[in-house]
Structures are given as structure tokens and as C-alpha cells.
Design an enzyme around this catalytic site. Structure first.
Site, PDB file in Angstrom:
ATOM      1  N   TYR A  65       0.810  -1.220   0.000  1.00 28.35           N
ATOM      2  CA  TYR A  65       0.000   0.000   0.000  1.00 28.35           C
ATOM      3  C   TYR A  65       0.840   1.265   0.000  1.00 28.35           C
ATOM      4  O   TYR A  65       0.394   2.302  -0.494  1.00 28.35           O
ATOM      5  CB  TYR A  65      -0.969  -0.009   1.176  1.00 28.35           C
ATOM      6  N   LYS A 160      -7.411  -8.624   7.389  1.00 26.54           N
ATOM      7  CA  LYS A 160      -6.561  -9.636   6.760  1.00 26.54           C
ATOM      8  C   LYS A 160      -7.053 -11.008   7.215  1.00 26.54           C
ATOM      9  O   LYS A 160      -7.742 -11.137   8.228  1.00 26.54           O
ATOM     10  CB  LYS A 160      -5.093  -9.486   7.190  1.00 26.54           C
ATOM     11  N   TYR A 163      -5.982 -11.585  10.644  1.00 24.86           N
ATOM     12  CA  TYR A 163      -6.659 -10.760  11.642  1.00 24.86           C
ATOM     13  C   TYR A 163      -8.152 -11.074  11.592  1.00 24.86           C
ATOM     14  O   TYR A 163      -8.968 -10.262  11.147  1.00 24.86           O
ATOM     15  CB  TYR A 163      -6.429  -9.277  11.387  1.00 24.86           C
ATOM     16  N   ASP A 170      -7.857   1.485   8.884  1.00 28.14           N
ATOM     17  CA  ASP A 170      -6.910   1.486   7.771  1.00 28.14           C
ATOM     18  C   ASP A 170      -7.517   0.815   6.542  1.00 28.14           C
ATOM     19  O   ASP A 170      -7.357   1.269   5.408  1.00 28.14           O
ATOM     20  CB  ASP A 170      -5.630   0.721   8.138  1.00 28.14           C
ATOM     21  N   SER A 241      -4.895   6.231  11.779  1.00 26.56           N
ATOM     22  CA  SER A 241      -6.042   5.369  11.458  1.00 26.56           C
ATOM     23  C   SER A 241      -7.273   6.214  11.143  1.00 26.56           C
ATOM     24  O   SER A 241      -8.017   5.929  10.201  1.00 26.56           O
ATOM     25  CB  SER A 241      -6.319   4.407  12.616  1.00 26.56           C
ATOM     26  N   GLY A 243      -7.077   9.179   9.989  1.00 28.11           N
ATOM     27  CA  GLY A 243      -6.748   9.778   8.701  1.00 28.11           C
ATOM     28  C   GLY A 243      -7.106   8.886   7.534  1.00 28.11           C
ATOM     29  O   GLY A 243      -7.652   9.350   6.516  1.00 28.11           O
TER      30      GLY A 243
END
Length: 859
Positions: A65, A160, A163, A170, A241, A243
Site C-alpha cells: 500500500y 486480513k 486478523y 486502515d 487510522s 486519517g
């Protein structure tokens, strides 16, 4: 140049309205404009990184990214500046990972990692610019990942595979804008709903009403050590985060169609986020803290990447109309000044660094130092702080582009989604009112049949000096050269008066102007106003430009055997604009053969043109540029020369055109916003235009958007008009190409009666002039026709796009189109909806199995 320093913010705000003339510098921050700072940092970072980010450019080069975001930011910068070197660098960076078969090197789809989707945004831009089938294959691969992405019980993407059950803020930026753009270009209406769902779920699970902020992440299973056992959210408000989420909101709002059911709910999230950010902005520096709500607590620091993201999101929100200009304009300007002052370091004459960037932060597992990533304050302030991390550099570049637009745009746009917004738009438009003072030109020496230029000039000067009024042209025949209007002056052409304009080019001085969408120095228009407030041309008399094929029109005579004299000058001007030649050096006039307009109002406010008849213009008739609050009422235009458009609002805002009659040699009404790189440099759309009760006779199009449209156009309402002539080609026309681009959106037409048109009722022509060759893909979207009828047209639709361009969300309701003779042309269009629409062919053919109608009974 003006420099923004602490304590001068109030002064700068006073300098920002319409009075920023094109020749004035954009306010600067420590010696450079926001666009220049974006260029400086981009060039510095490209020089620092070289080819190390490219596939095989270094052992650590990966599809991820950070590099994708950097490539995307560079492509956006290059689109604004026209810098081909920046485009080439960004293209090599992201395309180097795409193999000949379209596979993506170092990418593991089975990891279901949302971070890997982000680079797809740069790839989307490149695929649209090049049409490369490798890139399209790679994009399809990324899209398949999202189709199979594991989800929470209520439909939220896991961040993910490793996760599980977790949504991170994000991830909202990593995937949602990509998916929204894919939905628009495919098109996939259901994917728009999915985008909105992700944004709404993140709000539902992470928003904290007490602070107005958002927690970094949420664990549906409450299984993570960092997850609150009751709510599932993480314990702190990490700046970056929030942002990511703020950037996702504004970028997705750009893509979501106005008719998507949750679009207003998404906008409301942005408004709440903006309020929370304004509340937690550091009052001294204008920046934001690593942990947003902890201020100057020991260990906390002002963090650059989050601050850049917030500037980008807030400035873009204002620029697009998603946020009100006040109270967020001061927040943005203070923050951007702080970024440049506190976070940019000069490393040499041409090299700059971005400082104070958090290198990384996450949740779960352990950090590089072996510390548990538990989401606590102590964890977030323990991660390394570095220079020139791309997670800061890319948002800083993007922030500069939006702040530059914010400083050059005359005002914030309206958010318009349909006819329910018309009254709000109309309420903004008010014709100027002038004092009851008359200044007859005869009192200043004007005599019938003699040159009255000096007398008209003197009358205008006296009227202006007195505080305004009418400069009256009485009944009779009057001759003049260029007329320069000043603030407070209403040039009133009385009944029975004809004001004739001489055809000697020497009578028109060279001034700063815009010609076919490109700024230059050229002949003044016949009636000209620059930077004035409260100006008008009224009356029931006649303005006669006296142009014919022996004078002005001869410069662009395509019917003669001789070479077209205008062509060489036009090509030279276009080249100047594309190369960014300073406007002062784009000098034309004598020998240039670029014809003047009739009436041009450049950077004016409160403009009225009412009642007059306009004949035989050299070129375009009524041309407001970078102006606002314009009323054109009861005007009759009759002129058949080349490029004789009737009314051409360009980069102008709040325009009402009503009760007019147009019979023209080109488009009746043509809405514009600048051409090519010059239009992108100025980047000011035309918006909030109302066209009603007008009659369109001869012309290439009744209402046209384009072709000089690089700065975008939005919010156009057309109602209760009549269009009918054997020499009228189209009713509603959109025209652009891959050199000009532009977003043309929110166009609403109702109760329009069309007699005959020569090509189609609605035309979208993206192959106009330069055609599909170029990197700027135009967009037409959200076009609605209600209760529109036509008696005779070859077809209803002529839609001619090309791969990467967007023609989408065209809706026809309660319409009837008769006398259709040809097959519809629909190339490259997305969703077109017909509800209660009748299309009747000119000669209806019976089915082979139809029975003839029964004979009427005998009496």
C-alpha cells in the site's frame, strides 16, 4: 509572493474570495504555493528513491500500500501539472509488478490482505490511460480478492486473513475507494451498496460520541487482547487510522452515485469526523497529535502523516461541497501552514524532507522492538518516528493539490442530487440593482453616425465614479469600438437604439482573456469587464457586431479555398497551454486571427444581461469566465457565423439563463471550464446553472457541456424549454476527449419540448477532435430527463465513449420520443434506465406474425 505566517491567518482569509485574479499569485506558505510544495516533495522523493520501489529494483521492493499510495499521489499531481516525467515515474513504479500475463509479482491473494488492494487505485488510473490488457487482468485479480474477502457477521471486510473478525479503519481506505471506482467503471450497482456498507459499519463500531473520534479497530469476536470485552473496539484514537478513514470517506463520496441510498449517511459521517478533528486540532501549531485526544501528554507528538491526511480530507470535503466552507477553511489553512512550517525540512537548494512521521503502528502480535501491539497510548508513542515515510509523503502531496484548489476556487460547491435542490440553487442567484442615476452618452459627446467610443468610455467612468447607475444609449444608430464596463455600471441600450461595433481589429486592445478555454493576451471582447462587481447590459435595443464573411468570420472560413487563417494561431495557443508557457508570453492580437467574443465578463460578480438583441458576433456571444451570480434574461441572439455560440458560462458559478431565444451558428448554450492542462491548472468548474423557458432554434446543440471542459461542470438544471429547427443538431450534448477529460455530472432536464433535431436527443461524444488519444478520461454521470418529448429525431441516444471513459447513470422518466428513424448508438455506456418511456419509429414495421387491423364496420 504572500507568505502565510502565524497571526496572519485572518488577513489571508480576507484575500481569498473572488478577487484573486488569474494574474495574482496564489497565497504562498513559506515561499511556495501548495501545488509547488507538492511538486517539491514529489521531486525530492523520486530522486531519493530512484528505482528502488520498482519490482526487482531492490530486494525489499514489494507490491504494497505504501508504494501504491505514492504512485497514486504522483499520478494525481501529474494530472494537475501535465508533468510527463512524474507520470512516467509513477507508471513504472506500479506497472513493474504486473507481469506479461497480468499476474502481480509478490502479491498473495490467499492472504486476503486489504492493504494489497490500495495499489490498485494507481493501476486503475493507468489502465484507463493506456488500455493495457495486462493491467485490466491485474485489476480483475484484485477485484476477485474482494469478492471472496472474509467478512464479519454483519458484512464488514476482515482486515486480513490473519486478523480474523477484525475491521480496521486502515482497511476502509485500502479497499473502499478502489471498489467504488471499480463499481463505477464496470458498472456494478451492488458494489456501491457494499462500499457504503463498509463505511457505515466502521462508523457504527468505532465512533465515540464523547470525543467525536474513531477507535482504531473493532473485533467482532472480542477475542483480541486489545479489544474491549463489551464493545470490541480498541482502546485509543490513533491519528493515522482516523486519517485513513477520513480519506476513504471523501474519496468514496466522489465515486458513489447521488442516487445510492446511503450516500447522505456517508456524508454525515464525514461531517461528524470533521467536527471531531476541528475539536482536537492543536491550537498552537494547527497540527494533530499521534494519539489524538491526549494533547501534550508526555511522549505524545505532533504527527505529520495524520495531519496531512486530515488536511486532504477536510480541504477536499470543502472543494466538493461535502463540508461547509466555514468553519473548516480556517482549520485547513492553519493546519497546512503548520505542516509546511513544522514538518518540511530543506536539505539543499532543490531537496526537501518530510519529518515526524510515525513509521508503523498496528494491533495484535508484537512490534519490531518486541513490544505488544496492544493499542494503548504507551504503545502508539513507542513506535519509531522517521523522515520521508511514504505514508506521510503521499498524503502531503495530495493535501497540497486540494489546498491549491481551495485557494483558487471562488466558493464551495453545492451538493446537488436532483430537482429538490433547485430552489436552493435559485436562491443564490440575484440580479444586481443599480442606483436611479442616468448618464446619457449624448451628454459626453456621442453623435449618431460618428464614432462614440470616447463618449461611451467617459459616460461609464462618470457613472462608476458617482457610485453607479445607467449609461444610456438612446434611440438611434451609434458606432463604437471596445466598451470596457466598470463596477456599478448598467449599459442600457434603449428601445430603438442600435449600438454597432466597428470591425477594425485595431479598435480592440489586447487584454488578459481566455480564448477557447486557454488563458492568453488577445483582443478585448466587444464589451468587456474584468474583476468588476455589479455590471449589466440591459434594454430592448440591439447590439450589432457587424461580423460577416468579409470581416471577422473570414478568419475561420472553412468553406473558402484559402487556408484557414485562425488555425495556426489556435494551435499555437493550445500548445502554450499544454506546455505551461506563462500567460504574459501568450501574446496574440494583430496578425493572430483569434477572434474576440461579444460580451465577456472575466472574474466578475453580480452580472446581468437583459432584454437586448445581439446580432452578428465575431465569435461567442455572452461569455462569463470565472464569475459568479450571473443572470441572462430575455435576450435574443441571432447570429450564424462560425463558433457563434449563444451563451458560454465558463468556470462560473450560480448562473440563471431564462426566457431567451437562440439562433446560432454553433451551440445555443455551451457550458465550459477550461481546456487541457490550462483548465486543469486553474481547476475551477462551472456549477449551479439554471436554464429555463428558453427557445433554441438553429445551432449545433440546444444545451451543451463542453468541449473545453477540463475543470469539470456540475449541477445543471434545464426546464420548460422549446427546441425545434431543421438546423438544430442535438437537444442535450456532452463533448470531450482524452486530452481534455473533465467530470460532467448532475444534469437534470424536464418538461422540454423538442420538435426536430438532426442527430439525437442526447449525445455524448468523447471522440470529439483529439478523440481517445490521451490520459484524461472524461466522465458523464447522473443525467436525468423527465417529461421530455420530441417529434422527430434520427435517434434518441448517440453515446460514443471509449475504454476507460465513463458514461453512466442516465435516467429517462415519463418521456415520449417520436419519429425515430435510426438505430440507437450506445458505445461504452454504463447504466441507462427507462421508466414509462415511449419511443415511436417514423415508420413502424409490423411483426411477421402480426394480423392486419380489422376493417372498420360498414355503416
Amino acid at each position: 509572493m504572500r507568505t502565510i505566517r502565524p497571526g496572519r491567518l485572518g488577513l489571508i482569509l480576507l484575500l481569498l474570495p473572488l478577487r484573486l485574479l488569474a494574474a495574482d499569485p496564489v497565497p504562498s506558505f513559506n515561499g511556495a504555493t501548495p501545488l509547488e510544495w507538492s511538486q517539491r516533495l514529489a521531486r525530492s522523493e523520486m530522486a531519493r528513491r530512484g528505482t528502488s520501489l520498482n519490482y526487482l529494483g531492490s530486494p525489499r521492493a514489494r507490491w504494497d500500500y505504501t508504494t501504491g499510495l505514492f504512485s497514486y499521489a504522483l499520478l494525481q499531481l501529474a494530472a494537475r501539472t501535465g508533468d510527463t516525467a512524474t507520470t512516467a515515474y509513477a507508471a513504472r513504479l506500479v506497472e513493474s509488478f504486473v507481469q506479461p500475463d497480468g499476474s502481480i509479482a509478490t502479491y498473495r491473494p490467499d492472504e486476503f490482505n486489504l492493504d494489497m488492494i490500495t495499489s490498485g487505485r494507481a493501476l486503475q488510473l493507468r489502465a484507463e490511460q493506456t488500455g493495457d490488457p495486462r493491467l485490466k487482468t491485474a485489476l480483475a485479480t484484485l477485484r476477485r480478492q474482494l469478492a471472496a474477502q472474509p467478512r464479519t457477521a454483519d458484512g464488514g471486510f476482515w482486515h486480513k486473513q490473519r486478523y480474523p473478525h477484525q475491521m480496521w479503519l486502515d482497511g476502509l481506505y485500502m479497499a473502499s475507494p478502489f471498489l467504488a471506482h471499480a463499481a463505477k467503471t464496470t458498472p456494478e450497482p451492488a458494489a456501491f451498496d457494499d462500499v457504503a456498507k463498509q463505511l457505515l459499519l466502521a462508523d457504527r463500531h468505532t465512533f465515540d460520541p464523547a470525543t467525536g473520534l474513531f477507535y482504531h479497530a473493532w473485533d467482532e469476536a472480542r477475542a483480541q487482547a486489545w479489544a474491549d470485552p463489551k464493545t470490541g473496539h480498541s482502546p485509543s484514537f490513533w491519528g493515522r487510522s482516523v486519517g485513513w478513514y477520513a480519506m476513504a470517506l471523501v474519496d468514496c463520496l466522489d465515486e458513489l452515485p447521488p442516487t445510492q441510498p446511503d450516500v447522505e449517511a456517508v456524508n454525515e459521517i464525514l461531517r461528524r469526523a470533521a467536527a471531531g478533528l476541528a475539536r482536537h486540532q492543536d491550537p498552537a501549531s494547527g497540527l494533530w497529535w499521534q494519539v489524538l485526544d491526549q494533547g501534550g501528554k508526555p511522549g505524545n507528538y505532533l504527527e505529520t502523516s495524520a495531519s496531512s491526511m486530515f488536511v486532504y480530507a477536510l480541504a477536499k470535503g470543502i472543494n466538493r461541497g461535502y463540508l461547509p466552507r466555514e468553519p473548516y477553511l480556517p482549520v485547513v489553512l492553519k493546519a497546512y501552514a503548520g505542516l509546511v512550517r513544522e514538518c518540511v525540512r530543506a536539505d539543499g537548494a532543490d531537496r526537501f524532507s518530510l519529518t515526524h512521521v510515525c513509521e508503523v503502528a498496528g494491533l495484535g502480535f508484537t512490534s519490531a522492538s518486541g513490544r505488544a501491539r496492544d493499542g494503548t497510548y504507551a504503545y502508539y508513542v513507542s513506535e519509531p518516528v522517521v523522515d520521508n515515510d511514504l505514508k506521510g509523503v503521499a498524503p502531503f502531496i495530495l493535501a497540497g493539490l486540494e489546498v491549491q484548489t481551495l485557494l483558487t476556487a471562488p466558493a464551495a460547491p453545492e451538493v446537488v442530487r436532483g430537482w429538490s435542490d433547485l430552489d436552493r440553487v435559485l436562491a443564490r442567484i440575484k440580479a444586481p440593482v443599480f442606483p436611479a442615476r442616468d448618464f446619457a452618452i449624448t451628454a459626453y459627446g456621442a453623435r449618431p453616425g460618428a464614432d462614440a467610443t470616447a463618449a461611451i468610455r467617459a459616460a461609464i467612468a462618470a457613472c462608476h465614479a458617482a457610485g453607479g447607475g445607467r449609461v444610456v444609449v438612446p434611440a438611434g444608430d451609434w458606432l463604437t469600438g471596445a466598451v470596457e464596463l466598470l463596477g456599478g455600471v448598467n449599459l442600457h441600450v434603449s428601445a430603438g437604439a442600435t449600438l454597432r461595433f466597428v470591425t477594425d481589429p485595431a479598435a480592440y486592445p489586447v487584454v488578459f482573456t481566455r480564448w477557447e478555454g486557454v488563458e492568453c493576451m488577445n483582443y478585448s471582447s466587444l464589451i468587456h469587464a474584468y474583476g468588476q462587481t455589479d455590471v449589466a447590459v440591459t434594454g430592448t435595443g440591439t447590439l450589432d457586431g457587424q461580423a460577416d464573411w468579409s470581416t471577422w468570420w473570414a478568419w475561420n472560413n472553412h468553406h473558402d479555398q484559402a487556408p484557414v487563417r485562425q488555425r495556426a494561431a489556435r494551435n499555437r495557443l493550445v500548445d502554450f497551454g499544454e506546455r505551461g508557457v506563462p500567460v504574459a508570453e501568450r501574446r496574440f492580437g494583430a496578425g493572430g486571427c483569434l477572434r474576440p467574443n461579444f460580451l465577456q465578463f472575466y472574474r466578475c460578480e453580480n452580472v446581468l444581461v437583459e432584454g437586448v438583441t445581439i446580432l452578428r458576433s465575431p465569435m461567442w456571444e455572452i461569455h462569463p469566465v470565472l464569475s459568479r451570480n450571473i443572470t441572462v434574461r430575455g435576450v435574443k441572439i441571432d447570429t450564424a457565423g462560425p463558433n457563434n455560440d449563444g451563451c458560454d458560462p465558463e468556470s462560473s458559478r450560480d448562473v440563471l439563463i431564462e426566457d431567451c431565444v437562440f439562433s446560432t451558428g454553433d451551440d445555443c448554450i455551451a457550458i465550459k471550464s477550461g481546456r487541457g492542462n490550462d483548465g486543469r491548472r486553474i481547476h475551477t468548474p462551472s456549477e449551479n446553472l439554471v436554464i429555463r423557458r428558453c427557445t433554441m432554434l438553429n445551432g449545433h446543440g440546444g444545451v451543451v457541456l463542453g468541449s473545453e471542459i477540463s475543470g469539470d461542470v456540475r449541477n445543471v438544471f434545464v426546464e420548460d424549454c422549446t427546441m425545434d429547427s431543421p438546423d438544430l443538431d442535438r437537444a442535450l450534448r456532452f463533448k470531450s476527449n482524452a486530452q481534455r477529460g473533465g467530470i460532467l455530472e448532475n444534469v437534470f432536464m424536464r418538461r422540454v419540448k423538442i420538435g426536430r433535431v438532426g442527430e439525437a436527443v442526447v449525445t455524448v461524444d468523447f471522440l470529439y477532435e483529439e478523440g481517445a488519444v490521451g490520459p484524461y478520461r472524461p466522465v458523464v454521470r447522473n443525467v436525468q430527463l423527465d417529461h421530455v418529448t420530441s417529434a422527430a429525431s434520427p435517434r434518441v441516444l448517440y453515446l460514443n465513449g471509449f475504454p476507460g471513459a465513463v458514461i453512466d447513470q442516465l435516467r429517462f422518466t415519463d418521456c415520449a420520443f417520436g419519429g425515430v428513424r435510426e438505430t440507437e448508438v450506445v458505445n461504452g455506456a454504463g447504466t441507462i434506465t427507462f421508466e414509462r418511456v415511449t419511443i415511436t419509429p417514423a415508420q413502424a414495421a409490423a411483426s411477421l406474425h402480426s394480423m392486419p387491423p380489422a376493417a372498420p364496420p360498414k355503416p
